[in-house]
Design an enzyme around this catalytic site. Structure first.
Site, PDB file in Angstrom:
ATOM      1  N   ASP A  92       7.657  -5.092 -10.782  1.00  0.00           N
ATOM      2  CA  ASP A  92       7.125  -5.447  -9.458  1.00  0.00           C
ATOM      3  C   ASP A  92       6.968  -6.966  -9.356  1.00  0.00           C
ATOM      4  O   ASP A  92       6.144  -7.554 -10.055  1.00  0.00           O
ATOM      5  CB  ASP A  92       5.767  -4.733  -9.282  1.00  0.00           C
ATOM      6  CG  ASP A  92       5.196  -4.870  -7.883  1.00  0.00           C
ATOM      7  OD1 ASP A  92       5.736  -5.640  -7.092  1.00  0.00           O
ATOM      8  OD2 ASP A  92       4.190  -4.187  -7.613  1.00  0.00           O
TER       9      ASP A  92
ATOM     10  N   HIS B  31      11.494   1.524  -0.416  1.00  0.00           N
ATOM     11  CA  HIS B  31      10.589   0.379  -0.220  1.00  0.00           C
ATOM     12  C   HIS B  31      11.354  -0.935  -0.124  1.00  0.00           C
ATOM     13  O   HIS B  31      11.070  -1.753   0.751  1.00  0.00           O
ATOM     14  CB  HIS B  31       9.585   0.354  -1.379  1.00  0.00           C
ATOM     15  CG  HIS B  31       8.560  -0.730  -1.288  1.00  0.00           C
ATOM     16  ND1 HIS B  31       7.535  -0.708  -0.371  1.00  0.00           N
ATOM     17  CD2 HIS B  31       8.386  -1.873  -2.005  1.00  0.00           C
ATOM     18  CE1 HIS B  31       6.764  -1.770  -0.530  1.00  0.00           C
ATOM     19  NE2 HIS B  31       7.267  -2.507  -1.518  1.00  0.00           N
TER      20      HIS B  31
HETATM   21  C1  HEM Z   1       0.815  -0.547  -3.957  1.00  0.00           C
HETATM   22  C2  HEM Z   1       1.684  -1.010  -3.075  1.00  0.00           C
HETATM   23  C3  HEM Z   1       3.013  -1.565  -3.439  1.00  0.00           C
HETATM   24  C4  HEM Z   1       3.774  -1.333  -4.535  1.00  0.00           C
HETATM   25  C5  HEM Z   1       3.473  -0.409  -5.698  1.00  0.00           C
HETATM   26  C6  HEM Z   1       4.960  -2.147  -4.404  1.00  0.00           C
HETATM   27  C7  HEM Z   1       5.999  -2.190  -5.321  1.00  0.00           C
HETATM   28  C8  HEM Z   1       7.147  -2.919  -5.166  1.00  0.00           C
HETATM   29  C9  HEM Z   1       8.254  -2.904  -6.074  1.00  0.00           C
HETATM   30  C10 HEM Z   1       8.318  -2.099  -7.363  1.00  0.00           C
HETATM   31  C11 HEM Z   1       9.219  -3.704  -5.586  1.00  0.00           C
HETATM   32  C12 HEM Z   1      10.627  -3.952  -6.157  1.00  0.00           C
HETATM   33  C13 HEM Z   1      10.757  -5.126  -7.068  1.00  0.00           C
HETATM   34  C14 HEM Z   1      10.413  -6.448  -6.483  1.00  0.00           C
HETATM   35  O1  HEM Z   1      11.226  -7.126  -5.836  1.00  0.00           O
HETATM   36  O2  HEM Z   1       9.264  -6.821  -6.650  1.00  0.00           O
HETATM   37  C15 HEM Z   1       8.711  -4.271  -4.365  1.00  0.00           C
HETATM   38  C16 HEM Z   1       9.379  -5.164  -3.574  1.00  0.00           C
HETATM   39  C17 HEM Z   1       8.837  -5.765  -2.475  1.00  0.00           C
HETATM   40  N1  HEM Z   1       7.639  -5.466  -1.890  1.00  0.00           N
HETATM   41 FE1  HEM Z   1       6.296  -4.104  -2.515  1.00  0.00          FE
HETATM   42  N2  HEM Z   1       4.889  -2.837  -3.239  1.00  0.00           N
HETATM   43  C18 HEM Z   1       3.716  -2.526  -2.616  1.00  0.00           C
HETATM   44  C19 HEM Z   1       3.265  -2.984  -1.413  1.00  0.00           C
HETATM   45  C20 HEM Z   1       3.872  -3.969  -0.681  1.00  0.00           C
HETATM   46  C21 HEM Z   1       3.356  -4.543   0.532  1.00  0.00           C
HETATM   47  C22 HEM Z   1       2.021  -4.181   1.177  1.00  0.00           C
HETATM   48  C23 HEM Z   1       4.237  -5.496   0.930  1.00  0.00           C
HETATM   49  C24 HEM Z   1       4.185  -6.409   2.125  1.00  0.00           C
HETATM   50  C25 HEM Z   1       3.632  -6.109   3.265  1.00  0.00           C
HETATM   51  C26 HEM Z   1       5.334  -5.498  -0.016  1.00  0.00           C
HETATM   52  C27 HEM Z   1       6.409  -6.337   0.041  1.00  0.00           C
HETATM   53  C28 HEM Z   1       7.463  -6.310  -0.833  1.00  0.00           C
HETATM   54  C29 HEM Z   1       8.606  -7.206  -0.730  1.00  0.00           C
HETATM   55  C30 HEM Z   1       8.808  -8.314   0.285  1.00  0.00           C
HETATM   56  C31 HEM Z   1       9.473  -6.856  -1.747  1.00  0.00           C
HETATM   57  C32 HEM Z   1      10.854  -7.461  -2.050  1.00  0.00           C
HETATM   58  C33 HEM Z   1      11.876  -6.710  -1.240  1.00  0.00           C
HETATM   59  C34 HEM Z   1      13.297  -7.181  -1.492  1.00  0.00           C
HETATM   60  O3  HEM Z   1      13.678  -8.195  -0.885  1.00  0.00           O
HETATM   61  O4  HEM Z   1      13.990  -6.551  -2.282  1.00  0.00           O
HETATM   62  N3  HEM Z   1       5.072  -4.560  -0.968  1.00  0.00           N
HETATM   63  N4  HEM Z   1       7.445  -3.767  -4.131  1.00  0.00           N
END
Ligand code: HEM
Length: 446
Positions: free
Chosen positions: A251, A345
């Site tokens: 993450d 996601h």
């Molecule tokens: C408990 C809640 C969440 C979990 C477990 C989670 C987990 C992850 C994971 C595993 C990734 C893929 C790897 C990475 O690029 O980091 C990711 C990507 C991302 N997450 Fe989350 N996330 C959560 C909540 C959020 C929230 C609330 C936002 C924004 C409002 C967000 C925005 C993003 C963004 C911008 C990416 C990169 C997307 C890309 O360009 O590939 N996430 N998240």
């Protein structure tokens, strides 16, 4: 000017290559005496000659004399992140193992003069504690000398501007709109007038710093909420390795970086469409997101990978092999469906324009489970065995342009919502850093 990450790198390099160099070239620090005291002691023994050797035993003396050369100083004992600078530390500096976020409510009768005094005192304490020095009024000064990369970052809620310079209040500084599809917000994790963000590699140092700062603040403000989080311990992973969250996912892969300039343009306002509220300032959206590990247990590995669009093994996109391979959102499988699902996601969160990038620098939390009662995604006891989640911290120049569109898309559709529930929410303006003699937030009083 050396950037903060470079300064940290330099510090870390000097810590590794020369455990004593940072001490010997600088002002005396609290705790500095330990190594040199030992050297003095041993030199005295050597001068005393055979008599001393006979008393100690030659083997012991040989071991003792060799110690300063072979026994490196513990790596965190002098690991300091500079406090003074144009920007506050704790944002683009590497996240250490522990984070504590404290939201204060300013006293009803506090006026601008009192606020100025509070900010001056907090700045003074933070500047000392982060450099391993006790605060002026420290009652446990022996707990201060291991800075362990402690950073203290201040964030401002609306009230700070109301009391000082309302015209300077950024238009985005207000609660986020409600997201009724997903939110289960609780007051006890939301809002706040003044944020203290403390990050450190050593939980003990952090506990002391927190106590000192709260003692300083107590006649000006009361504690509204405290959120404590953690990452992997110092030394347990290679530097720069992307964190994992408690779902087991890698993450933080897609994040602005200091190497390609995106940290500068997206977090500090170097992009032509993103102007910081003040030079050296930025913003923080902090969402407390419950992660239901008990229902996550019911999803098998393919379902878990499908929900995010990445592999659990190494965080590679489902269309690639390595973590950093770009995700191919248009790739299809033999049935004609996109490999990365419409509800995945990363598809929903990925930037739809040049300004839609945010710096995610979160911390996991894992609370004791009262009587193994658990906590379901609607807040009631579910008979599960976890009360866990993510203190989701998003730093960006302008939350409305950068964070909000992403959050809106995720609220509409995101398979992760099956297991996650936002239970707290707050927005803070992060003011610029300051130079020695100044204080954080000074520009609001001029
Ligand atoms: C408990 C809640 C969440 C979990 C477990 C989670 C987990 C992850 C994971 C595993 C990734 C893929 C790897 C990475 O690029 O980091 C990711 C990507 C991302 N997450 Fe989350 N996330 C959560 C909540 C959020 C929230 C609330 C936002 C924004 C409002 C967000 C925005 C993003 C963004 C911008 C990416 C990169 C997307 C890309 O360009 O590939 N996430 N998240």
């Amino acid at each position: 000017m050396t950037s903060q990450p470079d300064q940290v790198k330099n510090q870390a390099a000097s810590d590794q290559t020369s455990p004593t160099s940072s001490r010997e070239g600088s002002q005396p620090q609290a705790g500095q005496g330990r190594g040199s005291g030992r050297r003095t002691f041993l030199a005295g023994l050597a001068g005393a000659g055979i008599g001393a050797a006979a008393t100690l035993g030659s083997q012991q003396l040989a071991q003792g004399l060799a110690a300063p050369e072979t026994e490196p100083e513990p790596p965190l004992a002098q690991a300091k992140i500079p406090f003074y600078g144009q920007r506050q530390a704790g944002i683009d500096t590497p996240p250490p193992a522990y984070g504590v976020f404290i939201a204060l409510t300013l006293n009803q009768d506090l006026e601008a003069e009192g606020l100025k005094r509070l900010l001056t005192l907090l700045t003074r304490d933070a500047a000392r504690l982060t450099q391993g020095q006790p605060s002026i009024t420290d009652q446990e000064p022996e707990l201060a000398p291991v800075p362990a990369q402690l950073t203290v970052t201040l964030g401002f809620g609306e009230k700070i501007f109301d009391l000082t310079d309302p015209a300077k209040k950024p238009s985005w500084l207000k609660p986020l709109p409600a997201f009724p599809q997903i939110d289960q917000l609780q007051d006890r994790w939301s809002g706040g007038d003044l944020l203290l963000q403390l990050c450190c590699q050593d939980r003990f140092t952090l506990a002391h710093a927190q106590r000192v700062l709260l003692k300083t603040a107590r006649s000006f403000a009361s504690v509204h909420w405290v959120q404590e989080g953690f990452r992997r311990a110092y030394g347990s992973e290679k530097t720069g390795q992307t964190m994992r969250n408690l779902f087991g996912q890698v993450d933080g892969t897609i994040n602005p970086s200091t190497e390609d300039g995106s940290m500068e343009s997206q977090v500090w306002g170097g992009h032509d469409k993103l102007t910081p509220w003040e030079e050296g300032g930025t913003s923080l959206v902090i969402r407390r997101i419950h992660m239901n590990l008990d229902t996550w247990d019911q999803a098998d590995r393919p379902a878990r990978e499908d929900a995010i669009g990445r592999k659990l093994s190494n965080g590679a996109p489902l269309t690639g092999q390595e973590e950093r391979d770009p995700a191919d959102l248009s790739a299809t499988n033999e049935l004609g469906f996109t490999v990365i699902a419409p509800y995945a996601h990363i598809r929903r969160a990925s930037a739809q324009g040049p300004t839609e990038q945010i710096l995610r620098r979160g911390y996991s939390y894992d609370l004791p489970v009262a009587a193994a009662g658990g906590f379901s995604n609607h807040g009631e006891s579910s008979g599960g065995v976890s009360n866990s989640g993510l203190i989701f911290c998003s730093y960006q120049t302008d939350p409305v342009q950068q964070f909000l569109p992403i959050q809106e898309r995720l609220a509409q559709l995101d398979m992760l919502n099956t297991w996650t529930v936002p239970i707290g929410s707050a927005v803070f303006a992060i003011p610029a850093g300051c130079q020695e003699g100044g204080f954080i937030g000074q520009s609001l009083f001029s």
